[in-house]
Every structure is written in structure tokens, then in C-alpha cells.
Write a protein that holds these residues in place. Structure first.
Motif, PDB file in Angstrom:
ATOM      1  N   THR A 166      10.773 -17.902 -13.921  1.00  0.00           N
ATOM      2  CA  THR A 166      11.336 -19.132 -13.363  1.00  0.00           C
ATOM      3  C   THR A 166      10.411 -19.849 -12.391  1.00  0.00           C
ATOM      4  N   LYS A 167       9.295 -19.189 -12.014  1.00  0.00           N
ATOM      5  CA  LYS A 167       8.367 -19.704 -11.005  1.00  0.00           C
ATOM      6  C   LYS A 167       9.029 -19.815  -9.632  1.00  0.00           C
ATOM      7  N   GLN A 168      10.135 -19.118  -9.442  1.00  0.00           N
ATOM      8  CA  GLN A 168      10.847 -19.135  -8.170  1.00  0.00           C
ATOM      9  C   GLN A 168      10.062 -18.346  -7.117  1.00  0.00           C
ATOM     10  N   PRO A 169       9.729 -18.975  -5.974  1.00  0.00           N
ATOM     11  CA  PRO A 169       8.998 -18.248  -4.918  1.00  0.00           C
ATOM     12  C   PRO A 169       9.961 -17.486  -4.007  1.00  0.00           C
ATOM     13  N   LEU A 170       9.555 -16.309  -3.575  1.00  0.00           N
ATOM     14  CA  LEU A 170      10.356 -15.491  -2.671  1.00  0.00           C
ATOM     15  C   LEU A 170       9.457 -14.858  -1.625  1.00  0.00           C
ATOM     16  N   ARG A 171      10.020 -14.591  -0.443  1.00  0.00           N
ATOM     17  CA  ARG A 171       9.338 -13.817   0.595  1.00  0.00           C
ATOM     18  C   ARG A 171      10.293 -12.713   1.014  1.00  0.00           C
ATOM     19  N   ILE A 172       9.983 -11.494   0.623  1.00  0.00           N
ATOM     20  CA  ILE A 172      10.836 -10.359   0.964  1.00  0.00           C
ATOM     21  C   ILE A 172      10.260  -9.655   2.185  1.00  0.00           C
ATOM     22  N   ILE A 173      11.061  -9.528   3.211  1.00  0.00           N
ATOM     23  CA  ILE A 173      10.608  -8.887   4.447  1.00  0.00           C
ATOM     24  C   ILE A 173      10.287  -7.413   4.172  1.00  0.00           C
ATOM     25  N   ILE A 174       9.127  -6.993   4.590  1.00  0.00           N
ATOM     26  CA  ILE A 174       8.730  -5.591   4.398  1.00  0.00           C
ATOM     27  C   ILE A 174       9.248  -4.780   5.573  1.00  0.00           C
ATOM     28  N   LYS A 175      10.323  -4.075   5.320  1.00  0.00           N
ATOM     29  CA  LYS A 175      10.922  -3.230   6.349  1.00  0.00           C
ATOM     30  C   LYS A 175      11.725  -2.131   5.669  1.00  0.00           C
ATOM     31  N   GLY A 176      12.186  -1.182   6.443  1.00  0.00           N
ATOM     32  CA  GLY A 176      13.040  -0.132   5.915  1.00  0.00           C
ATOM     33  C   GLY A 176      12.393   0.648   4.794  1.00  0.00           C
ATOM     34  N   LYS A 177      13.163   0.880   3.733  1.00  0.00           N
ATOM     35  CA  LYS A 177      12.685   1.694   2.622  1.00  0.00           C
ATOM     36  C   LYS A 177      11.549   1.012   1.861  1.00  0.00           C
ATOM     37  N   LEU A 178      11.529  -0.319   1.836  1.00  0.00           N
ATOM     38  CA  LEU A 178      10.423  -1.019   1.172  1.00  0.00           C
ATOM     39  C   LEU A 178       9.126  -0.785   1.934  1.00  0.00           C
ATOM     40  N   GLU A 179       9.170  -0.799   3.248  1.00  0.00           N
ATOM     41  CA  GLU A 179       7.979  -0.533   4.047  1.00  0.00           C
ATOM     42  C   GLU A 179       7.479   0.888   3.806  1.00  0.00           C
ATOM     43  N   ALA A 180       8.406   1.843   3.746  1.00  0.00           N
ATOM     44  CA  ALA A 180       8.024   3.232   3.484  1.00  0.00           C
ATOM     45  C   ALA A 180       7.429   3.385   2.094  1.00  0.00           C
ATOM     46  N   LEU A 181       7.996   2.673   1.120  1.00  0.00           N
ATOM     47  CA  LEU A 181       7.484   2.737  -0.252  1.00  0.00           C
ATOM     48  C   LEU A 181       6.053   2.210  -0.322  1.00  0.00           C
ATOM     49  N   ILE A 182       5.802   1.075   0.288  1.00  0.00           N
ATOM     50  CA  ILE A 182       4.457   0.499   0.235  1.00  0.00           C
ATOM     51  C   ILE A 182       3.449   1.424   0.905  1.00  0.00           C
ATOM     52  N   ALA A 183       3.854   2.070   1.997  1.00  0.00           N
ATOM     53  CA  ALA A 183       2.969   3.040   2.648  1.00  0.00           C
ATOM     54  C   ALA A 183       2.697   4.223   1.719  1.00  0.00           C
ATOM     55  N   ARG A 184       3.725   4.669   1.006  1.00  0.00           N
ATOM     56  CA  ARG A 184       3.560   5.777   0.057  1.00  0.00           C
ATOM     57  C   ARG A 184       2.622   5.382  -1.081  1.00  0.00           C
ATOM     58  N   ILE A 185       2.769   4.167  -1.575  1.00  0.00           N
ATOM     59  CA  ILE A 185       1.908   3.678  -2.650  1.00  0.00           C
ATOM     60  C   ILE A 185       0.461   3.608  -2.176  1.00  0.00           C
ATOM     61  N   GLU A 186       0.254   3.084  -0.982  1.00  0.00           N
ATOM     62  CA  GLU A 186      -1.106   2.967  -0.448  1.00  0.00           C
ATOM     63  C   GLU A 186      -1.750   4.344  -0.289  1.00  0.00           C
ATOM     64  N   ALA A 187      -0.959   5.315   0.141  1.00  0.00           N
ATOM     65  CA  ALA A 187      -1.490   6.674   0.313  1.00  0.00           C
ATOM     66  C   ALA A 187      -1.855   7.281  -1.030  1.00  0.00           C
ATOM     67  N   ARG A 188      -1.044   7.055  -2.034  1.00  0.00           N
ATOM     68  CA  ARG A 188      -1.337   7.614  -3.360  1.00  0.00           C
ATOM     69  C   ARG A 188      -2.569   6.948  -3.961  1.00  0.00           C
ATOM     70  N   LYS A 189      -2.691   5.639  -3.780  1.00  0.00           N
ATOM     71  CA  LYS A 189      -3.840   4.920  -4.319  1.00  0.00           C
ATOM     72  C   LYS A 189      -5.136   5.354  -3.630  1.00  0.00           C
ATOM     73  N   ALA A 190      -5.027   5.707  -2.371  1.00  0.00           N
ATOM     74  CA  ALA A 190      -6.227   6.117  -1.624  1.00  0.00           C
ATOM     75  C   ALA A 190      -6.829   7.409  -2.178  1.00  0.00           C
ATOM     76  N   GLY A 191      -6.036   8.172  -2.915  1.00  0.00           N
ATOM     77  CA  GLY A 191      -6.528   9.401  -3.494  1.00  0.00           C
ATOM     78  C   GLY A 191      -7.279   9.221  -4.792  1.00  0.00           C
ATOM     79  N   HIS A 192      -7.364   7.984  -5.271  1.00  0.00           N
ATOM     80  CA  HIS A 192      -8.076   7.694  -6.522  1.00  0.00           C
ATOM     81  C   HIS A 192      -9.397   6.986  -6.235  1.00  0.00           C
ATOM     82  N   SER A 193     -10.386   7.259  -7.058  1.00  0.00           N
ATOM     83  CA  SER A 193     -11.680   6.600  -6.893  1.00  0.00           C
ATOM     84  C   SER A 193     -11.677   5.191  -7.475  1.00  0.00           C
ATOM     85  N   ILE A 194     -10.757   4.930  -8.424  1.00  0.00           N
ATOM     86  CA  ILE A 194     -10.660   3.609  -9.032  1.00  0.00           C
ATOM     87  C   ILE A 194      -9.970   2.664  -8.050  1.00  0.00           C
TER      88      ILE A 194
END
Length: 287
Positions: A166-194
Motif C-alpha cells: 500500500t506504500k503506507q508509511p509507519l513509525r513503530i516505537i522501539i520499546k518493550g519486547k520489540l526492543e529486546a528482539l532487535i537487540a537479540r537479532i543484532e547479537a545473533r548477526k554479530a556472530g556471523h562473518s557475513i
């Protein structure tokens, strides 16, 4: 000087011109869907002269594909769009034969992903699937939009999304479980050389693809059903896309229907109510 109308055009001519001029403008998922849907149109209409196509033929097409009503209705809409383009291109002056022809009546999807069902699949999911399930649910976005999210979309404490459909723009506040998820993703990605900016990556650190996500999801559902046969029917019904409806229902229960509509990026609460809220309102008895 105006162009002369095209004489003797067939629907095959319309398909060819549409593929050249319109398909490149479509969103990636819509373009992929077009390639599938146009096969049905080609099989039924391609050799037909536009001058001979009538509303009865649209009805015949729908009847022939009554075993797949959702696809038939979608292909009918595509035909309608292409016919209107053909009128603008001078291929025909006839009115759109889809007008007044109703598509198949579809049952509203009512399956709600309970926490028990979610957790059963999650327990058998690999790390990349867990990330994908959590990201899709917490943001309420379509699978394709979740797969497209990158680190570059994180700006000033918000996850910036432009929905592909739809090309609809959104801004989702990064807090709570979403903030924890993004931190978890960043930590997992840091373990890869790619190195990739994508939030959702596979076990090797590369961007997670839609086919890989479908495979992982199907495997986790099968494992969940095998581990608990009482869950087998729910696993058959559960589609990854249902996480968007779960997000809508759970957000509505917690913060109201307007909040659910805002999260899903709808212009109207009615759209959310009609297509995504599946559990009904919470109410009290008369006494």
C-alpha cells in the motif's frame, strides 16, 4: 493528432502490452502474483478477440474455477484492470465485461493464533524462524514487509516501515519486547562473518528469503503436530500471515481497535475490523 484505435486486438495483445508497460511498475510481490494469475487468463481468454468478450464469459471463467474461489476472484480483478487499460490504449471501446458480475462469496477467515499454538511452533523453530515470527507479530506487518526490514530502517528510536503493498508509511516505537528482539537479532548477526543490513537472516548470516521462511515454518509446524497430536488440526490451519491478525486482535484487546488499525497501517478502522479482528469484542453479561 490523436492515435487511431487498434483494430482486431485480442486479449493476448493486451497481456503483452501490460507485461511491458505496467508489470515493471508493480511491487515485487504483486508482480510475482501477476505471473501466476496471468496464466489462468491466457488459458481462457488469450486468443479471444476483444470484440467478442461479453459478461457471460466472465461468469463462465468464475464457474470453471469455483474450486479455487479466492484465486478466481483475484484473477477477475486483474482482468478488469487490464480491460480498462485496453480501453485507454484504444484496443476496444466496449464496456468492461466484469461490471455487474459478482465474484465468489468467500468465507471470512476466522482462525486465531492462540498463544498455545504460537508457542508450540516456536518451541520447534530455528533461530531465524523465531526472529521472523516475533518480528512479524510485534510489528503487525505482512511477511514480505518483515523480510524487507533492515538496520537502516531504525531511526531515532523508531522502526520505519513503508508497506510494499500500500506504500503506507509507519513509525513503530522501539520499546518493550520489540526492543529486546532487535537487540537479540543484532547479537545473533554479530556472530556471523557475513555482513548484511537485513534484520532477518538465516543460519549463515545471509538475508532470510521467503522460500526459506516458508520451509522453516512448515517444518516447525510438522514437528509441533508430531510432538502433540492434539495440535495437528491447528497446525494445518496456521499460516504465517495469521500473525498479522493475531497482532491486530491482541493490540485491540490491550489498547483498542484504533491502536490495532494504526499498527497494521490501515486508513480506516473498518478495514481492520472486517479483515483482521477475529475474536470479537470483550463484553460483560446483562447482569
Amino acid at each position: 493528432m490523436i492515435d487511431a484505435p487498434v483494430d482486431g486486438a485480442t486479449f493476448a495483445d493486451v497481456i503483452t502490452k501490460y507485461q511491458v508497460e505496467e508489470v515493471p511498475k508493480l511491487a515485487a510481490n504483486t508482480a510475482r502474483m501477476f505471473k501466476s494469475d496471468v496464466k489462468h487468463l491466457s488459458a481462457f481468454f488469450a486468443t479471444a478477440p476483444l470484440s467478442e468478450v461479453r459478461p457471460m464469459h466472465i461468469r463462465q471463467f468464475l464457474d470453471r474455477h469455483r474450486d479455487k474461489p479466492t484465486t478466481a476472484n483475484r484473477v477477475k480483478r486483474l482482468f478488469s484492470v487490464m480491460w480498462n487499460k485496453a480501453r485507454g490504449w484504444g484496443y476496444t471501446d466496449l464496456p468492461n465485461p466484469c461490471v455487474g458480475i459478482d465474484g465468489h462469496v468467500l468465507e471470512k477467515r476466522t482462525f486465531y493464533v492462540t498463544d498455545a499454538v504460537y508457542n508450540a511452533v516456536y518451541a520447534h523453530a530455528c533461530a531465524s524462524l523465531k526472529d521472523a515470527m516475533d518480528l512479524a507479530y510485534l510489528t503487525g506487518q505482512r511477511p514480505a514487509d518483515a523480510l524487507r526490514m533492515t538496520e537502516h530502517d531504525i531511526i531515532d528510536g523508531h522502526l520505519i516501515i513503508t508497506q510494499e503493498k500500500t506504500k503506507q508509511p509507519l513509525r513503530i516505537i522501539i520499546k518493550g519486547k520489540l526492543e529486546a528482539l532487535i537487540a537479540r537479532i543484532e547479537a545473533r548477526k554479530a556472530g556471523h562473518s557475513i555482513v548484511t543490513a537485513a534484520l532477518l537472516v538465516n543460519e549463515h548470516g545471509r538475508r532470510l528469503t521467503a522460500p526459506a521462511l516458508r520451509y522453516q515454518f512448515d517444518q516447525a509446524k510438522q514437528a509441533a503436530a508430531a510432538a502433540d497430536p492434539s495440535m495437528a488440526e491447528a497446525m494445518k490451519l496456521f499460516r504465517f500471515y495469521d500473525l498479522r491478525a493475531k497482532a491486530a486482535d491482541d493490540t485491540s484487546d490491550a489498547r483498542g481497535e484504533q491502536a490495532a488499525s494504526d499498527l497494521l497501517g490501515h486508513d480506516s478502522v473498518r478495514t481492520t475490523q472486517r479483515h483482521y479482528l477475529r475474536r470479537g469484542k470483550i463484553t460483560s453479561p446483562t447482569k
